[in-house]
Enzyme design. Structure first.
Site, PDB file in Angstrom:
ATOM      1  N   GLY A 112       0.766  -1.251   0.000  1.00  0.00           N
ATOM      2  CA  GLY A 112       0.000   0.000   0.000  1.00  0.00           C
ATOM      3  C   GLY A 112       0.789   1.287   0.000  1.00  0.00           C
ATOM      4  O   GLY A 112       0.244   2.338   0.323  1.00  0.00           O
TER       5      GLY A 112
ATOM      6  N   LYS B   8     -15.273  -0.130   5.454  1.00  0.00           N
ATOM      7  CA  LYS B   8     -14.498  -0.082   6.701  1.00  0.00           C
ATOM      8  C   LYS B   8     -15.227  -0.838   7.821  1.00  0.00           C
ATOM      9  O   LYS B   8     -14.579  -1.465   8.674  1.00  0.00           O
ATOM     10  CB  LYS B   8     -14.209   1.368   7.112  1.00  0.00           C
ATOM     11  CG  LYS B   8     -13.276   2.114   6.159  1.00  0.00           C
ATOM     12  CD  LYS B   8     -11.979   1.373   5.893  1.00  0.00           C
ATOM     13  CE  LYS B   8     -10.967   2.210   5.133  1.00  0.00           C
ATOM     14  NZ  LYS B   8      -9.828   1.423   4.657  1.00  0.00           N
TER      15      LYS B   8
ATOM     16  N   SER C 176       1.813   8.239   1.442  1.00  0.00           N
ATOM     17  CA  SER C 176       0.957   7.113   1.834  1.00  0.00           C
ATOM     18  C   SER C 176       1.120   6.832   3.326  1.00  0.00           C
ATOM     19  O   SER C 176       2.227   6.945   3.872  1.00  0.00           O
ATOM     20  CB  SER C 176       1.343   5.835   1.071  1.00  0.00           C
ATOM     21  OG  SER C 176       1.038   5.960  -0.293  1.00  0.00           O
ATOM     22  N   ILE C 177       0.024   6.417   3.968  1.00  0.00           N
ATOM     23  CA  ILE C 177       0.101   6.045   5.382  1.00  0.00           C
ATOM     24  C   ILE C 177       1.075   4.876   5.559  1.00  0.00           C
ATOM     25  O   ILE C 177       1.850   4.844   6.516  1.00  0.00           O
ATOM     26  CB  ILE C 177      -1.306   5.705   5.923  1.00  0.00           C
ATOM     27  CG1 ILE C 177      -2.145   6.987   5.971  1.00  0.00           C
ATOM     28  CG2 ILE C 177      -1.221   5.060   7.293  1.00  0.00           C
ATOM     29  CD1 ILE C 177      -3.581   6.790   6.389  1.00  0.00           C
TER      30      ILE C 177
ATOM     31  N   ARG D 277      -3.897  13.876   4.225  1.00  0.00           N
ATOM     32  CA  ARG D 277      -3.985  14.184   2.796  1.00  0.00           C
ATOM     33  C   ARG D 277      -3.140  13.202   1.987  1.00  0.00           C
ATOM     34  O   ARG D 277      -1.926  13.344   1.895  1.00  0.00           O
ATOM     35  CB  ARG D 277      -3.523  15.619   2.538  1.00  0.00           C
ATOM     36  CG  ARG D 277      -3.956  16.179   1.207  1.00  0.00           C
ATOM     37  CD  ARG D 277      -3.538  17.618   1.044  1.00  0.00           C
ATOM     38  NE  ARG D 277      -4.341  18.522   1.841  1.00  0.00           N
ATOM     39  CZ  ARG D 277      -5.566  18.957   1.507  1.00  0.00           C
ATOM     40  NH1 ARG D 277      -6.119  18.532   0.393  1.00  0.00           N
ATOM     41  NH2 ARG D 277      -6.229  19.778   2.273  1.00  0.00           N
ATOM     42  N   THR D 278      -3.795  12.193   1.434  1.00  0.00           N
ATOM     43  CA  THR D 278      -3.116  11.182   0.607  1.00  0.00           C
ATOM     44  C   THR D 278      -3.870  11.077  -0.718  1.00  0.00           C
ATOM     45  O   THR D 278      -4.929  11.681  -0.889  1.00  0.00           O
ATOM     46  CB  THR D 278      -3.153   9.793   1.279  1.00  0.00           C
ATOM     47  OG1 THR D 278      -4.528   9.387   1.377  1.00  0.00           O
ATOM     48  CG2 THR D 278      -2.545   9.807   2.666  1.00  0.00           C
ATOM     49  N   LEU D 279      -3.328  10.223  -1.596  1.00  0.00           N
ATOM     50  CA  LEU D 279      -3.968   9.982  -2.893  1.00  0.00           C
ATOM     51  C   LEU D 279      -5.392   9.456  -2.681  1.00  0.00           C
ATOM     52  O   LEU D 279      -6.356   9.954  -3.265  1.00  0.00           O
ATOM     53  CB  LEU D 279      -3.139   8.935  -3.637  1.00  0.00           C
ATOM     54  CG  LEU D 279      -3.052   9.034  -5.152  1.00  0.00           C
ATOM     55  CD1 LEU D 279      -2.511  10.391  -5.557  1.00  0.00           C
ATOM     56  CD2 LEU D 279      -2.143   7.923  -5.678  1.00  0.00           C
ATOM     57  N   ALA D 280      -5.528   8.440  -1.805  1.00  0.00           N
ATOM     58  CA  ALA D 280      -6.838   7.824  -1.568  1.00  0.00           C
ATOM     59  C   ALA D 280      -7.801   8.840  -0.952  1.00  0.00           C
ATOM     60  O   ALA D 280      -8.984   8.892  -1.311  1.00  0.00           O
ATOM     61  CB  ALA D 280      -6.691   6.607  -0.657  1.00  0.00           C
TER      62      ALA D 280
ATOM     63  N   TYR E  74     -18.337   9.944   3.204  1.00  0.00           N
ATOM     64  CA  TYR E  74     -17.501   8.733   3.235  1.00  0.00           C
ATOM     65  C   TYR E  74     -18.224   7.571   2.557  1.00  0.00           C
ATOM     66  O   TYR E  74     -17.598   6.636   2.044  1.00  0.00           O
ATOM     67  CB  TYR E  74     -17.093   8.396   4.671  1.00  0.00           C
ATOM     68  CG  TYR E  74     -15.818   7.579   4.754  1.00  0.00           C
ATOM     69  CD1 TYR E  74     -14.626   8.049   4.211  1.00  0.00           C
ATOM     70  CD2 TYR E  74     -15.808   6.334   5.365  1.00  0.00           C
ATOM     71  CE1 TYR E  74     -13.462   7.299   4.284  1.00  0.00           C
ATOM     72  CE2 TYR E  74     -14.642   5.585   5.446  1.00  0.00           C
ATOM     73  CZ  TYR E  74     -13.482   6.071   4.898  1.00  0.00           C
ATOM     74  OH  TYR E  74     -12.332   5.312   4.960  1.00  0.00           O
TER      75      TYR E  74
END
Ligand code: NAD
Length: 268
Positions: free
Chosen positions: A13, A168, A19-20, A198-201, A161
């Site tokens: 991932g 989830k 990314s996280i 703030r990520t791509l996903a 969401y």
């Protein structure tokens, strides 16, 4: 001496340095972990964008395993786990930091979601954890720890969401059942529920700026969480320091999830 000296793991991932999973991997690397990494397959082998973005994050660590992997594709999963067995022999930890929903379904109210969008989102965001657990179990003969990433929208309604909230909820339930099933094999399964980062996903989900403002105004700590805080908690939960924790959903969100209403000092 690092907490992960002599330990080996797989990280699924990392799309880029935001990314996280990258934040978690950085902490694991600092503690001495040896890791294998996967990226989404690149359509054009002459322009391996996904692989390059991953190598930008992990290249300096000279990882022994960097491979393409689409969790929808059995053959790419077979290849990764056979390479992992050959390279590492046994595995001590696994990071699952994967989610996907088609944008058109994600942006719809839940009652209008398509059958195919629902199945695809559940397959990539939920079944992938179950599948990875099943595949890594034989490599965790000495026990191990498995971490996945979730969000508060799986427990309560977070407008915007939408479909990912359903995914989830299923993911968090899977964590509990998997923890129950694997506990006697000394394999722990844990979720981290992170505040908005703030990520791509995240760019595909709702109004991100509005969300972070809410955390700054409403959370007990009156701020949003930082990447490295999620990274450190992820590392802790994968380490022997958390050996008594499994089946848990650990919130790393500056306490936002405990609030049932706005603090009295919040602006209108
Ligand atoms: P990200 O875009 O950096 O990571 C998502 C990853 O999923 C990417 O590496 C992508 O390649 C991978 N992926 C998607 N489809 C895949 C497939 N078919 N096969 C293999 N990999 C696939 O974004 P992120 O925010 O770091 O997301 C990681 C996890 O954290 C997700 O589960 C997300 O829901 C969760 N999360 C994110 C936030 C946030 O605010 N960013 C908050 C809580 C939880």
């Amino acid at each position: 001496m690092g907490l992960f000296d002599g330990k080996k793991g797989l990280v699924f991932g990392i799309a880029n340095d935001r990314s996280i999973a990258a934040a978690i991997a950085r902490e694991l690397h600092r503690e001495g972990a040896e890791m294998g990494f996967t990226h989404l397959p690149d359509a054009d082998p002459n322009r391996p964008k996904s692989e390059n973005r991953l190598r930008k994050v992990v290249g300096d660590w000279n990882p022994q395993l960097v491979m393409p992997c689409d969790v929808q594709d059995e053959s790419s999963l077979d290849a990764v786990f056979s390479a992992a067995r050959e390279t590492f022999g046994s595995i001590d930890f696994l990071v699952h930091s994967i989610a996907y929903a088609p944008l058109e379904d994600l942006q719809k109210p839940v009652h209008e979601v398509s059958r195919s969008g629902f199945s695809l989102s559940m397959e990539v965001s939920v079944f992938s954890l179950i599948d990875l657990v099943n595949r890594v179990k034989p490599l965790m003969s000495e026990g191990g720890s498995i971490l996945t990433m979730t969000y508060l929208g799986g427990e309560i309604v977070i407008p915007g969401y939408n479909l990912m909230g359903l995914c989830k909820a299923a993911l968090e339930s899977s964590v509990k059942y998997l923890a129950h099933e694997l506990g006697q094999s000394r394999i722990r399964v844990i979720a981290v529920s992170a505040g908005p980062l703030r990520t791509l996903a995240a760019s595909a989900v709702g109004d991100f700026q509005k969300m972070t403002k809410l955390y700054e105004a409403f959370s007990p700590m009156r701020r949003n969480v930082e990447f490295d805080e999620v990274g450190k908690t992820g590392m802790f939960l994968l380490s022997d320091m958390s050996s008594g924790i499994t089946g848990e959903n650990v919130h790393v969100d500056c306490g936002y999830h405990v609030m049932g209403g706005p603090p009295l000092d919040a602006d209108e």
